[in-house]
Write an enzyme that holds these catalytic residues in place. Structure first.
Site, PDB file in Angstrom:
ATOM      1  N   ASP A   1      19.057  37.818 -25.793  1.00  0.00           N
ATOM      2  CA  ASP A   1      20.187  36.891 -25.652  1.00  0.00           C
ATOM      3  C   ASP A   1      20.262  36.234 -24.272  1.00  0.00           C
ATOM      4  O   ASP A   1      21.307  35.748 -23.872  1.00  0.00           O
ATOM      5  CB  ASP A   1      21.507  37.597 -25.992  1.00  0.00           C
ATOM      6  CG  ASP A   1      21.785  38.762 -25.062  1.00  0.00           C
ATOM      7  OD1 ASP A   1      20.878  39.130 -24.285  1.00  0.00           O
ATOM      8  OD2 ASP A   1      22.905  39.295 -25.113  1.00  0.00           O
TER       9      ASP A   1
ATOM     10  N   HIS B   1      -3.152  26.071 -10.005  1.00  0.00           N
ATOM     11  CA  HIS B   1      -1.778  26.355 -10.433  1.00  0.00           C
ATOM     12  C   HIS B   1      -1.436  27.822 -10.192  1.00  0.00           C
ATOM     13  O   HIS B   1      -0.859  28.497 -11.050  1.00  0.00           O
ATOM     14  CB  HIS B   1      -1.579  25.975 -11.911  1.00  0.00           C
ATOM     15  CG  HIS B   1      -1.570  24.500 -12.131  1.00  0.00           C
ATOM     16  ND1 HIS B   1      -1.668  23.918 -13.373  1.00  0.00           N
ATOM     17  CD2 HIS B   1      -1.484  23.469 -11.256  1.00  0.00           C
ATOM     18  CE1 HIS B   1      -1.641  22.600 -13.246  1.00  0.00           C
ATOM     19  NE2 HIS B   1      -1.534  22.308 -11.978  1.00  0.00           N
TER      20      HIS B   1
ATOM     21  N   ASP C   1       2.648  24.494  -2.175  1.00  0.00           N
ATOM     22  CA  ASP C   1       2.941  23.294  -2.964  1.00  0.00           C
ATOM     23  C   ASP C   1       4.298  23.545  -3.597  1.00  0.00           C
ATOM     24  O   ASP C   1       4.422  24.342  -4.528  1.00  0.00           O
ATOM     25  CB  ASP C   1       1.850  23.098  -4.022  1.00  0.00           C
ATOM     26  CG  ASP C   1       2.060  21.842  -4.865  1.00  0.00           C
ATOM     27  OD1 ASP C   1       3.162  21.263  -4.829  1.00  0.00           O
ATOM     28  OD2 ASP C   1       1.115  21.451  -5.562  1.00  0.00           O
TER      29      ASP C   1
ATOM     30  N   ASP D   1       7.597  16.460  -4.278  1.00  0.00           N
ATOM     31  CA  ASP D   1       6.377  17.239  -4.546  1.00  0.00           C
ATOM     32  C   ASP D   1       5.538  17.194  -3.272  1.00  0.00           C
ATOM     33  O   ASP D   1       4.937  16.162  -2.976  1.00  0.00           O
ATOM     34  CB  ASP D   1       5.653  16.598  -5.742  1.00  0.00           C
ATOM     35  CG  ASP D   1       4.423  17.382  -6.181  1.00  0.00           C
ATOM     36  OD1 ASP D   1       4.165  18.459  -5.621  1.00  0.00           O
ATOM     37  OD2 ASP D   1       3.727  16.892  -7.088  1.00  0.00           O
TER      38      ASP D   1
ATOM     39  N   HIS E   1      -9.287  17.799  -9.004  1.00  0.00           N
ATOM     40  CA  HIS E   1      -8.145  17.100  -9.614  1.00  0.00           C
ATOM     41  C   HIS E   1      -8.063  15.658  -9.133  1.00  0.00           C
ATOM     42  O   HIS E   1      -8.827  15.236  -8.276  1.00  0.00           O
ATOM     43  CB  HIS E   1      -6.834  17.858  -9.364  1.00  0.00           C
ATOM     44  CG  HIS E   1      -6.505  18.095  -7.910  1.00  0.00           C
ATOM     45  ND1 HIS E   1      -5.902  17.149  -7.124  1.00  0.00           N
ATOM     46  CD2 HIS E   1      -6.699  19.180  -7.115  1.00  0.00           C
ATOM     47  CE1 HIS E   1      -5.716  17.649  -5.912  1.00  0.00           C
ATOM     48  NE2 HIS E   1      -6.201  18.876  -5.867  1.00  0.00           N
TER      49      HIS E   1
ATOM     50  N   HIS F   1       0.016  11.329  -8.972  1.00  0.00           N
ATOM     51  CA  HIS F   1       0.703  11.094 -10.248  1.00  0.00           C
ATOM     52  C   HIS F   1       2.042  10.440  -9.946  1.00  0.00           C
ATOM     53  O   HIS F   1       2.577  10.577  -8.841  1.00  0.00           O
ATOM     54  CB  HIS F   1       0.906  12.425 -10.995  1.00  0.00           C
ATOM     55  CG  HIS F   1       1.484  13.518 -10.136  1.00  0.00           C
ATOM     56  ND1 HIS F   1       2.827  13.624  -9.898  1.00  0.00           N
ATOM     57  CD2 HIS F   1       0.902  14.507  -9.420  1.00  0.00           C
ATOM     58  CE1 HIS F   1       3.046  14.660  -9.096  1.00  0.00           C
ATOM     59  NE2 HIS F   1       1.896  15.209  -8.769  1.00  0.00           N
TER      60      HIS F   1
ATOM     61  N   HIS G   1       5.580  15.309 -12.842  1.00  0.00           N
ATOM     62  CA  HIS G   1       4.526  14.433 -13.343  1.00  0.00           C
ATOM     63  C   HIS G   1       5.256  13.415 -14.206  1.00  0.00           C
ATOM     64  O   HIS G   1       5.455  13.626 -15.398  1.00  0.00           O
ATOM     65  CB  HIS G   1       3.482  15.224 -14.145  1.00  0.00           C
ATOM     66  CG  HIS G   1       2.732  16.214 -13.298  1.00  0.00           C
ATOM     67  ND1 HIS G   1       1.933  17.194 -13.806  1.00  0.00           N
ATOM     68  CD2 HIS G   1       2.660  16.352 -11.950  1.00  0.00           C
ATOM     69  CE1 HIS G   1       1.399  17.909 -12.813  1.00  0.00           C
ATOM     70  NE2 HIS G   1       1.838  17.420 -11.678  1.00  0.00           N
TER      71      HIS G   1
ATOM     72  N   GLU H   1      -2.348  13.326  -3.027  1.00  0.00           N
ATOM     73  CA  GLU H   1      -2.571  14.754  -2.809  1.00  0.00           C
ATOM     74  C   GLU H   1      -4.030  15.168  -2.903  1.00  0.00           C
ATOM     75  O   GLU H   1      -4.398  16.005  -3.735  1.00  0.00           O
ATOM     76  CB  GLU H   1      -1.738  15.567  -3.799  1.00  0.00           C
ATOM     77  CG  GLU H   1      -1.851  15.148  -5.266  1.00  0.00           C
ATOM     78  CD  GLU H   1      -1.050  16.071  -6.171  1.00  0.00           C
ATOM     79  OE1 GLU H   1      -1.248  17.290  -6.094  1.00  0.00           O
ATOM     80  OE2 GLU H   1      -0.223  15.553  -6.941  1.00  0.00           O
TER      81      GLU H   1
ATOM     82  N   TYR I   1     -11.448  22.650  -2.147  1.00  0.00           N
ATOM     83  CA  TYR I   1     -11.336  24.058  -2.542  1.00  0.00           C
ATOM     84  C   TYR I   1     -12.740  24.639  -2.597  1.00  0.00           C
ATOM     85  O   TYR I   1     -13.545  24.239  -3.441  1.00  0.00           O
ATOM     86  CB  TYR I   1     -10.638  24.166  -3.907  1.00  0.00           C
ATOM     87  CG  TYR I   1      -9.397  23.307  -3.988  1.00  0.00           C
ATOM     88  CD1 TYR I   1      -8.160  23.772  -3.537  1.00  0.00           C
ATOM     89  CD2 TYR I   1      -9.469  21.986  -4.462  1.00  0.00           C
ATOM     90  CE1 TYR I   1      -7.033  22.966  -3.578  1.00  0.00           C
ATOM     91  CE2 TYR I   1      -8.354  21.168  -4.501  1.00  0.00           C
ATOM     92  CZ  TYR I   1      -7.131  21.662  -4.059  1.00  0.00           C
ATOM     93  OH  TYR I   1      -6.017  20.853  -4.092  1.00  0.00           O
TER      94      TYR I   1
ATOM     95  N   ARG J   1      -4.829  21.479   0.460  1.00  0.00           N
ATOM     96  CA  ARG J   1      -4.311  20.261  -0.184  1.00  0.00           C
ATOM     97  C   ARG J   1      -3.210  19.722   0.719  1.00  0.00           C
ATOM     98  O   ARG J   1      -2.473  20.506   1.348  1.00  0.00           O
ATOM     99  CB  ARG J   1      -3.768  20.563  -1.594  1.00  0.00           C
ATOM    100  CG  ARG J   1      -3.169  19.353  -2.288  1.00  0.00           C
ATOM    101  CD  ARG J   1      -2.995  19.519  -3.813  1.00  0.00           C
ATOM    102  NE  ARG J   1      -2.070  20.563  -4.199  1.00  0.00           N
ATOM    103  CZ  ARG J   1      -2.429  21.748  -4.668  1.00  0.00           C
ATOM    104  NH1 ARG J   1      -3.707  22.051  -4.807  1.00  0.00           N
ATOM    105  NH2 ARG J   1      -1.514  22.643  -5.005  1.00  0.00           N
TER     106      ARG J   1
ATOM    107  N   GLU K   1      -0.156  16.869   0.407  1.00  0.00           N
ATOM    108  CA  GLU K   1       0.491  16.048  -0.626  1.00  0.00           C
ATOM    109  C   GLU K   1       1.781  15.452  -0.093  1.00  0.00           C
ATOM    110  O   GLU K   1       2.634  16.168   0.426  1.00  0.00           O
ATOM    111  CB  GLU K   1       0.800  16.930  -1.852  1.00  0.00           C
ATOM    112  CG  GLU K   1       1.598  16.212  -2.919  1.00  0.00           C
ATOM    113  CD  GLU K   1       1.708  17.006  -4.209  1.00  0.00           C
ATOM    114  OE1 GLU K   1       1.712  18.255  -4.156  1.00  0.00           O
ATOM    115  OE2 GLU K   1       1.787  16.371  -5.274  1.00  0.00           O
TER     116      GLU K   1
END
Ligand code: GLY
Ligand code: MN
Ligand code: MN
Length: 445
Positions: A42, A245, A262, A273, A352, A356, A363, A386, A390, A408, A410
């Site tokens: 619940d 991610h 990030d 972002d 990547h 975006h 996104h 961004e 890697y 990265r 961004e």
């Protein structure tokens, strides 16, 4: 930063008018609220309103449906929503109810959600086109088909059922892609809060700190300013930064590690972002700095393309060229530039795209290509830039000093007629700026 910001009622009304004009007088548009989702037994996931409904009304409650009926004499903008219920409100908090929805959200009319079944077939009747997000919410899809069938069953009595079914996003995404002045105020606030949060995290960083402690610092800043994470914050120390991610956020950052964060705030529905990558001990090693400089250069090259009339994709192309040149210079790639670019050899280290659209969704909606071509940038578009690199911890094809580095950088960019505006520009970006921020005496010992 304490004054709360909001979108004025007339801005929502303007958006609805624009959308209805695009749809035409023989259309009807149906937009359900986001469904509530059960987390376990619940308990529910925190409710997040559907972005399209937010964009067109700001109405915050679940169990609601916006119906736009362009040109309808007795009102074009109708909302179905939950009725007031003092017993339930005692548990879940206040509701607007239909009367409140008319008053507070400028609806032409509002009805109890329980009347939807009775009223919607009559609204569909006589309209030739239905705009709706088919396939997003299966339960609602079935209801809509049921209402259509009710109209179809009345054909012999003279009913005219709709005969064209169109993807609502085709019109609405295009509106949402261009941010208006009111939206930009909220996006600037989301950016400002996110900048402060990243600064706070950099200030408390020290060897041994856990990724979740940095996450907590970031999200504490979000909440302090009436915002929340726009997406799951990514905090990756060392080689965890190479997991695009990454979400475990549980490891300790060791002396000598870089930390990639990030994370972006959502303020009044609008996302920022930001990614920054910094040395947890406040000092880049030579190898870390070389790659960090390269990613910064790639970002600057992409930013130089963020101009009206330039194809959206030009930013990615510029970033890839800069990264490839740099990887060759540093010996991470071998051979001639032209061949490396043609082969896409950079993909080993950069998997990547360079950005975006950004808005109510991190996104965000909007086409990237039109008729097979990258679309051209126009004022009011907001997107991220961004680039990253890697290098796997066990990539024995490169010198040991590069292994396990993930970087990265961004930022969020608004296209204007006068060139790009970096909404997140206030945050330290280049290695020297990051080191200076981290060396600040205000930094916790
Ligand atoms: N944080 C998700 C992204 O950067 O696209
Ligand atoms: Mn992004
Ligand atoms: Mn991001």
């Amino acid at each position: 930063m304490t004054k709360p910001l909001s979108i004025p009622a007339k801005a929502y009304a303007r958006r609805r008018r624009q959308l209805m004009r695009m749809a035409g007088d023989d259309a009807i548009l149906v937009l359900p609220a986001a469904p509530e989702r059960i987390r376990s037994r619940d308990t529910h996931y925190p409710f997040r309103q559907d972005s399209d409904l937010l964009y067109l009304t700001g109405f915050p409650e679940p169990e609601a449906v916006l119906v736009l009926v362009p040109g309808r004499k007795h009102g074009e903008t109708l909302l179905f929503c939950r009725e007031r219920d003092l017993e339930r409100e005692g548990w879940d908090g206040p509701r607007f109810g239909p009367e409140g929805a008319v008053e507070a959200f400028g609806m032409d009319d509002a009805y109890p959600i329980t009347d939807l079944d009775d009223i919607l077939p009559g609204l569909l009747e006589g309209r030739s086109r239905v705009y709706y997000h088919f396939g997003r919410d299966q339960e609602f899809d079935l209801k809509l088909i049921g209402w259509l069938n009710r109209v179809r069953a009345m054909v012999r009595q003279g009913a005219q059922p709709p005969h064209e079914f169109l993807e609502l996003g085709h019109l609405l995404d295009e509106l949402r892609l261009f941010k208006d002045r009111d939206e930009l105020k909220l996006m600037r606030r989301a950016a400002e809060i996110s900048v402060r949060a990243h600064e706070a995290a950099m200030r408390i960083a020290r060897p041994g700190i856990r990724e979740y402690e940095l996450q907590a610092e970031i999200e504490r800043e979000f909440r302090r300013h009436d915002a929340q994470p726009a997406y799951g914050s990514i905090v990756g120390a060392g080689a965890n930064a190479c997991v695009l991610h990454y979400h475990a956020n549980a490891a300790a950052a060791k002396d000598g590690d870089l930390v990639l964060i990030d994370a972006g705030a959502e303020y009044r529905g609008y996302a920022a972002d930001i990614t920054r990558t910094f040395p947890v001990n406040g000092r880049f090693t030579a190898a870390q700095r070389a790659l960090h400089d390269l990613v910064c250069d790639a970002q600057a090259a992409a930013l130089a393309q963020a101009r009206v009339g330039v194809p959206y994709e030009a930013g990615h192309v510029a970033a890839v060229e800069t990264l490839t040149e740099g990887l060759l210079r540093l010996g991470l790639l071998k051979g001639k530039l032209g061949k490396n670019l043609a082969d896409g050899s950079y993909k080993r280290f950069y998997r990547h795209k360079t950005g975006h659209w950004l808005g109510l969704d991190v996104h965000d909606v909007g086409e990237y290509r039109i008729d097979g071509q990258s679309r051209l940038l126009e004022p009011g578009m907001v997107f991220t830039i961004e680039p990253g690199l890697y290098i796997g911890a066990d990539d024995t094809s490169v010198e040991a000093k590069w292994r396990g580095i993930g970087i990265r950088i961004e930022d969020d960019v608004l296209v204007t007629a006068d060139g790009p505006t970096v909404l997140t520009d206030a945050l330290a970006r280049r290695a020297d700026q990051v080191e200076a921020l981290m060396a600040d005496p205000a930094r916790a010992a």
